[in-house]
Scaffold this motif. Structure first.
Motif, short mmCIF file in Angstrom:
data_model
loop_
_atom_site.label_atom_id
_atom_site.label_comp_id
_atom_site.label_asym_id
_atom_site.label_seq_id
_atom_site.Cartn_x
_atom_site.Cartn_y
_atom_site.Cartn_z
N PRO A 35 0.84 -1.21 0.00
CA PRO A 35 0.00 0.00 0.00
C PRO A 35 0.87 1.24 0.00
N SER A 36 0.53 2.21 -0.82
CA SER A 36 1.37 3.41 -0.94
C SER A 36 1.48 4.16 0.38
N THR A 37 0.45 4.04 1.23
CA THR A 37 0.49 4.73 2.52
C THR A 37 1.50 4.08 3.47
N GLU A 41 7.39 3.35 5.34
CA GLU A 41 7.76 2.51 6.48
C GLU A 41 8.38 1.20 6.01
N VAL A 42 7.83 0.60 4.95
CA VAL A 42 8.31 -0.68 4.46
C VAL A 42 9.69 -0.56 3.81
N LEU A 43 9.92 0.55 3.11
CA LEU A 43 11.13 0.68 2.29
C LEU A 43 12.22 1.54 2.93
N GLY A 44 11.98 2.05 4.12
CA GLY A 44 13.04 2.76 4.82
C GLY A 44 13.02 4.27 4.68
N PRO A 69 -4.26 3.20 -3.01
CA PRO A 69 -3.39 2.76 -4.11
C PRO A 69 -2.19 1.99 -3.59
N ARG A 70 -1.54 1.23 -4.49
CA ARG A 70 -0.38 0.44 -4.11
C ARG A 70 0.85 0.92 -4.87
#
Length: 330
Positions: A35-37, A41-44, A69-70
Motif C-alpha cells: 500500500p502506498s500509505t 515505512e516498508v522501504l526505509g 493505491p499500491r
C-alpha cells in the motif's frame, strides 16, 4: 514475484543504482508491492520511495474507492531503463555545472580553447534543432561496424512524413544495423511500413513492449540521446567511453529479450482465473468488482492484474485491455 525476477534485478541494476535503492527495489519486488500509505515505512523512508518512483523503478497503481493505491515495482528490465534515464538527467545537470566552471576557469587560463575542446570531447548538450538533425545524419555516415538504435516513434511531426524518407544505407554489408522498436511502432500502419522498409534495406529489427527513450549509437564510440521525448529540442552527444560502453551493454540486454521482427511473440500462459479477470478488466470493471463477480478477494485480483500488465508492458488498465484485445486474448 519469483526468484528469477529478483536475480534479474540484481544482475541488471547492481552498480547502476545505489545498494540502498537496489535493496528497497528488491524488497518491493519480492512483496509484489505494498500500500502506498505504508511504502515509506516498508522501504526505509519517503526519500527512498521518491527515489524509486523518480527513477522509474516503481509506480503507484490506482485501485478502487474501497482501498488505497499500491506502490508496485516495475519489471527489472524496465527498471534498468528508468534508472539509466534518471542517470542521464543527472548527467545533464552535472555537465551544465561543469560547463559553468569551465567558463570561469578559461578566463584565467592562457589557452582557453584547449580546455573547452577537452570538455566538449566527452559530453555535449545540443539545443539547436538543425544541429541535432545534422548530427544524427552525420553519425550514420561515420558508422564502420555497428549502427544501433532504440526507437519509439515519438515525433513532433506526423509519422506519415517519415514514410517518404529513404531507408537506411546498405553500407555494402560492412556495418551491422540493428534497431529495437517499441511494439506500438509496428502496430501502427505507417510505422509498420517504415519498419518493413528498413528491414528490406538490411536492418535487423526486434520488438519490445515499451522503450522509455530513443537512442542512436555508433560502433562503441558515440551515442546520441534525447533529453526530451522527441529529442529535437535538446539532445546529448556522448563520447565518454564509460557511458557509451554502458549504453551498448544496455542495448545488448534489451536485444536478447526482444522478439525478432516477424516472429511470433511468446504467448503468456494464462490460467483460467486470469482469463476471466482479463475479460472483466477489458469490460471496464474495477478490481473490487471483479473480485465480487468471481467470488475472490481484491488482493488476489490485483496480483493477477499486475502479472498480466507486466507481461504486456502496459502502464494502465485501459492500455492492458487494448493490448490483450490486439493479441486475441479477449
Amino acid at each position: 514475484m519469483g526468484a528469477e525476477d529478483e536475480d534479474a534485478a540484481a544482475r541488471l541494476l547492481q552498480g547502476v543504482v545505489s545498494e540502498e535503492l537496489l535493496t528497497a527495489y528488491r524488497r518491493l519486488l519480492a512483496q509484489d508491492g505494498c500500500p502506498s500509505t505504508e511504502a515509506a515505512e516498508v522501504l526505509g523512508g519517503q526519500e527512498t520511495v521518491d527515489a524509486l518512483t523518480e527513477a522509474g523503478m516503481a509506480y503507484v497503481m490506482p485501485s478502487g474507492l474501497a482501498t488505497s493505491p499500491r506502490l508496485v515495482a516495475t519489471a527489472p528490465e524496465l527498471a534498468l531503463q528508468g534508472a539509466l534515464a534518471a542517470l542521464t538527467r543527472k548527467l545533464v545537470t552535472v555537465h551544465q555545472r561543469l560547463l559553468d566552471g569551465q567558463r570561469r576557469m578559461t578566463d584565467a587560463h592562457p589557452f582557453p580553447e584547449v580546455m573547452q575542446a577537452e570538455a566538449d570531447r566527452l559530453v555535449r548538450v545540443l539545443t539547436d534543432r538543425t544541429e541535432i538533425g545534422d548530427t544524427s545524419r552525420s553519425l550514420l555516415s561515420t558508422a564502420r561496424r555497428d549502427w544501433l538504435t532504440l526507437e519509439n516513434f515519438a515525433m513532433e511531426r506526423p509519422l506519415e512524413e517519415l514514410a517518404g524518407m529513404p531507408p537506411l544505407p546498405v553500407f555494402d554489408g560492412d556495418v551491422r544495423c540493428r534497431t529495437i522498436y517499441q511494439a506500438s511502432c509496428v502496430e501502427h500502419p505507417v510505422g509498420n511500413k517504415i519498419v518493413q522498409m528498413n528491414a528490406e534495406a538490411g536492418e535487423e529489427a526486434r520488438v519490445v513492449p515499451n522503450i522509455g527513450m530513443k537512442m542512436k549509437l555508433v560502433d562503441a564510440s558515440v551515442a546520441l540521446l534525447p533529453l526530451t521525448p522527441t529529442g529535437l529540442p535538446c539532445a546529448l552527444l556522448v563520447r565518454s567511453p564509460v557511458i557509451v560502453g554502458a549504453l551498448r551493454e544496455y542495448f545488448e540486454l534489451l536485444w536478447e529479450r526482444a522478439v525478432p521482427l516477424g516472429a511470433e511473440e511468446p504467448e503468456m500462459l494464462l490460467t483460467p482465473v486470469q482469463r476471466d479477470i482479463l475479460t472483466l478488466l477489458a469490460d471496464g470493471l474495477t478490481d473490487a468488482s471483479i473480485a465480487r463477480r468471481l467470488g475472490s478477494n481484491k488482493t488476489r485480483v490485483e496480483r493477477h492484474v499486475t502479472i498480466i500488465r507486466r507481461h504486456l508492458g502496459t502502464a494502465n488498465r485501459v492500455a492492458t485491455g487494448a493490448a490483450a484485445a490486439r493479441r486475441g486474448w479477449v
